[in-house]
Scaffold this motif. Structure first.
Motif, short mmCIF file in Angstrom:
data_model
loop_
_atom_site.label_atom_id
_atom_site.label_comp_id
_atom_site.label_asym_id
_atom_site.label_seq_id
_atom_site.Cartn_x
_atom_site.Cartn_y
_atom_site.Cartn_z
N MET A 1 0.80 -1.29 0.00
CA MET A 1 -0.08 0.07 -0.01
C MET A 1 0.89 1.30 0.07
O MET A 1 1.94 1.34 0.55
N ARG A 2 0.41 2.24 -0.82
CA ARG A 2 1.38 3.53 -0.81
C ARG A 2 1.38 4.09 0.58
O ARG A 2 0.49 4.25 1.46
N ASP A 3 2.44 4.61 0.82
CA ASP A 3 2.85 5.44 2.03
C ASP A 3 2.18 6.82 1.71
O ASP A 3 2.73 7.61 1.10
N VAL A 4 1.17 7.12 2.50
CA VAL A 4 0.56 8.41 2.37
C VAL A 4 1.27 9.35 2.72
O VAL A 4 1.35 10.73 2.11
N PHE A 5 2.16 9.30 3.81
CA PHE A 5 3.16 10.43 4.16
C PHE A 5 4.39 10.51 3.23
O PHE A 5 4.77 11.57 2.78
N ALA A 6 4.97 9.51 2.66
CA ALA A 6 6.00 9.62 1.92
C ALA A 6 5.87 10.18 0.65
O ALA A 6 6.52 10.86 -0.13
N SER A 7 4.46 9.89 0.23
CA SER A 7 4.33 10.18 -1.11
C SER A 7 3.25 11.52 -1.24
O SER A 7 2.60 11.79 -2.26
N ALA A 8 3.40 12.08 -0.05
CA ALA A 8 1.96 13.27 -0.09
C ALA A 8 2.55 14.32 -1.04
O ALA A 8 1.39 14.82 -1.48
N ALA A 9 3.66 14.66 -1.59
CA ALA A 9 4.01 15.62 -2.12
C ALA A 9 4.02 15.20 -3.89
O ALA A 9 4.25 15.86 -4.50
N GLU A 10 4.09 13.93 -4.01
CA GLU A 10 4.23 13.51 -4.97
C GLU A 10 2.92 13.35 -6.25
O GLU A 10 2.05 12.91 -5.52
N ASP A 11 3.16 13.35 -7.42
CA ASP A 11 2.08 12.99 -8.62
C ASP A 11 2.34 11.60 -9.26
O ASP A 11 3.42 11.81 -9.91
N ARG A 12 1.96 10.66 -8.71
CA ARG A 12 2.28 9.46 -9.19
C ARG A 12 1.61 8.86 -10.43
O ARG A 12 1.79 7.76 -11.01
N GLY A 13 0.54 9.79 -11.01
CA GLY A 13 0.09 9.19 -12.03
C GLY A 13 -1.19 8.35 -11.62
O GLY A 13 -1.51 8.13 -10.44
N GLU A 14 -1.47 7.59 -12.51
CA GLU A 14 -2.75 6.55 -12.34
C GLU A 14 -2.23 5.37 -12.88
O GLU A 14 -2.07 4.78 -14.00
N PRO A 15 -1.66 4.20 -12.01
CA PRO A 15 -1.19 3.19 -12.59
C PRO A 15 -2.53 2.18 -12.65
O PRO A 15 -3.51 2.45 -12.17
N SER A 16 -2.34 1.39 -13.59
CA SER A 16 -3.28 0.51 -14.08
C SER A 16 -4.02 -0.48 -12.71
O SER A 16 -3.21 -0.80 -11.73
N TYR A 17 -5.03 -1.02 -12.95
CA TYR A 17 -5.64 -1.71 -11.73
C TYR A 17 -4.74 -3.06 -11.92
O TYR A 17 -4.15 -3.33 -10.59
N ALA A 18 -4.15 -3.58 -12.58
CA ALA A 18 -3.43 -4.97 -12.82
C ALA A 18 -2.25 -4.58 -11.80
O ALA A 18 -1.77 -5.19 -11.05
N ASP A 19 -1.64 -3.43 -12.23
CA ASP A 19 -0.16 -2.84 -11.65
C ASP A 19 -0.49 -2.74 -10.07
O ASP A 19 0.38 -3.08 -9.16
#
Length: 550
Positions: A1-19
């Motif tokens: 699961m994504r770390d909400v604190f570590a990734s708070a400032a990042e725009d990671r885009g939208e990975p596919s459901y499979a990913d």
């Protein structure tokens, strides 16, 4: 699961459901205290807006994460100073006000177990909950203290917002409390929150969730609500329901978003005004509310900030979803969940949405359609919706009913399944399609008919505002399909309209499913959360048939 604190400032885009599914790993911590590990951490590491509250009278209040951290510390100390300790149950009966959130999180900081309740509960309702849960503290507004008169002596700590004789005064206690709190250590499997929800018979059932579940619920906030710091999330649910917990409190705050809270009656125009005024980015409302909103002149409101609309709790009509998307440019993503485990099947941003579908299982969730022997069913086969256990989102227990959970489990070749009580089928792409409650299915002349498909067909007709479909007893067929219909303005009931509706259903779904009886009504019975109570309509049909036969 994504770390909400570590990734708070990042725009990671939208990975596919499979990913998302392939890369997912549960990393449930050994201990988790929502108050300290979420609220206090946001306040400490990246303070920002946490709450925008307003009410019908025009009052407004805004709180940052640091404000919430300080206020919940104070309330935790209020409870602790009066003897409330880890594991004690605290009944919180508050409307949509900041004090509800402060009381909930404050109790959790010291390891107490809050029980959120709506204010429309009667004295009998609250009396049952106090006695059943053995609650040691109650928090409510002064105008509702009388509901607790019969059980007041059983509750040693009683706090009233607004002050009441024989009760602690919220304002006085908060002012006197220490501004810093030493939090309690809460293990992953320690009880963290309890919800009462209606059962099929008798008293409501009490569902106890562990701290691990509160941690795991952030999954739906990440993958379904798509929340990030800077978002403004408005969920219209009332405070006593688990949906409010995940989409007003635990979900938004787990992701550092700002929750919008409005204390006032439903008004379609007021909903749209608030969406505009608060610049809401993520909006969550039940299908019954959305069906009212699409009848308003939506184009006259500036909803340019709105990027996501979601719904759950009842199946969404594709016709309503199409109208909302046409009016706002924003699609509606439905999710499926229940109080025992919250959201377990989602529709995802960036992925195809199939209106009418429950979506696909959340990453880390093995949800499927199973047979009576606990085997996974093939594509297109209807069966019981079930969650493979163990799972961090699944409840600890039904309070006071040790055998009830066991009755909801089914052994299968792959392990033990938790049965949700719903029926569905899965398509070739993994989307689940709701077919009704296990006890909603209509059995007519050998056919099994799910009410939802008939309701969706009716809702496509221009005359139908809202409807409900149930089985009505019939000597020849066992049951017939009966529809209760609320008409839109400008339409009147008539035999000609009845035939038109029946013909319409025959034209869009299998003809054997058409409603052989249609009753027009001005309103449908609903729960406090807006769900249509099919059971009430069905019971009425069977009661009338019994009287006619006897």
């Amino acid at each position: 699961m994504r770390d909400v604190f570590a990734s708070a400032a990042e725009d990671r885009g939208e990975p596919s459901y499979a990913d998302l599914c392939a890369g997912f790993r549960w990393e449930v911590p050994e201990t988790f205290n929502f108050g300290t590990d979420v609220v206090d951490r946001w306040a400490r590491e990246r303070d920002g807006p946490a709450l925008i509250w307003s009410n019908e009278a025009g009052e407004e209040r805004r709180l940052s994460y640091s404000d919430v951290a300080a206020l919940t510390d104070r309330f935790a100390n209020v409870l602790r100073s009066h003897g409330i300790a880890k594991g004690d149950r605290v009944l919180v009966m508050m409307p949509r006000r900041p004090e509800w959130m402060i009381a909930m999180v404050g109790a959790m900081k010291i390891g107490a177990v809050p029980i959120p309740c709506i204010e429309m509960l009667t004295a009998r309702d609250v009396g049952y909950r106090v006695e059943h849960a053995e609650a040691r503290a109650v928090v409510c507004r002064a105008e509702h203290v009388g509901k607790f008169d019969a059980v007041a002596e059983a509750v040693p700590v009683r706090v009233a917002l607004g002050g009441a004789s024989g009760w602690l005064d919220w304002e006085d206690e908060m002012a006197a409390a220490s501004p810093t709190c030493e939090p309690e250590r809460v293990a992953a499997d320690d009880p963290a929150v309890m919800y009462y929800t209606s059962g099929s018979t008798g008293h409501p059932k009490a569902i106890v969730h562990a701290a691990r579940a509160v941690f795991a619920w952030r999954g739906s906030a990440i993958y379904w609500l798509d929340l990030k710091p800077g978002d403004r999330m408005w969920c219209t649910a009332d405070t006593g329901w688990s949906k409010a917990g995940t989409s007003i409190l635990f979900g938004p705050w787990s992701c550092g978003a700002c929750s919008v809270l409005y204390d006032g009656p439903f008004s379609a125009t007021e909903r749209l005004k608030l969406l505009e005024r608060r610049q809401v980015t993520v909006f969550c409302a039940p299908g019954t509310e959305l069906s009212r909103l699409v009848d308003e002149p939506i184009a006259s409101y500036d909803l340019s900030h709105l990027r996501r609309t979601v719904t759950s709790g009842e199946a969404l009509s594709p016709a309503i979803a199409d109208r909302w998307q046409a009016a706002t440019g924003v699609r509606i993503d439905e999710a499926y969940g229940l109080t025992e485990c919250l959201m377990v099947s989602l529709n995802y941003p960036g992925e195809e949405v199939r209106y009418g579908s429950m979506g696909r299982p959340s990453p880390g969730v093995d949800l499927d359609v199973v047979s009576p022997s606990g085997e996974r069913l093939a594509v297109g086969q209807e069966g019981d919706v079930a969650l493979l256990t163990p799972h961090p989102q699944l409840m600890l227990a039904y309070w006071g009913e040790p055998d009830r959970l066991a009755a909801s489990l089914r052994e299968g070749p792959e392990g033990r399944w938790f049965l949700t009580g719903d029926r569905a089928e899965r398509d070739g792409d993994g989307y689940l399609w709701y077919r009704g409650r296990s006890d909603d299915v209509i059995s007519s002349a050998g056919y099994r008919i799910g009410p939802l498909e008939v309701e969706n067909a009716l809702l496509e007709h221009e005359a139908v505002q809202i409807c409900a479909v149930v089985g009505s007893p019939d000597i020849e067929r066992g049951e017939i399909v009966k529809a209760f219909v609320v008409l839109r303005q400008g339409f009147e009931s008539s035999p000609a309209l009845t035939k038109a509706l029946q013909d319409h259903v025959k034209s869009v779904t299998a003809p054997y499913k058409y409603p052989r009886a249609i009753e027009y009504t001005s309103a449908l019975p609903t729960t406090a959360t807006g769900k249509i109570r099919r059971r009430d309509l069905r019971d009425r049909e069977y009661e009338a048939a019994g009287k006619a036969a006897g």
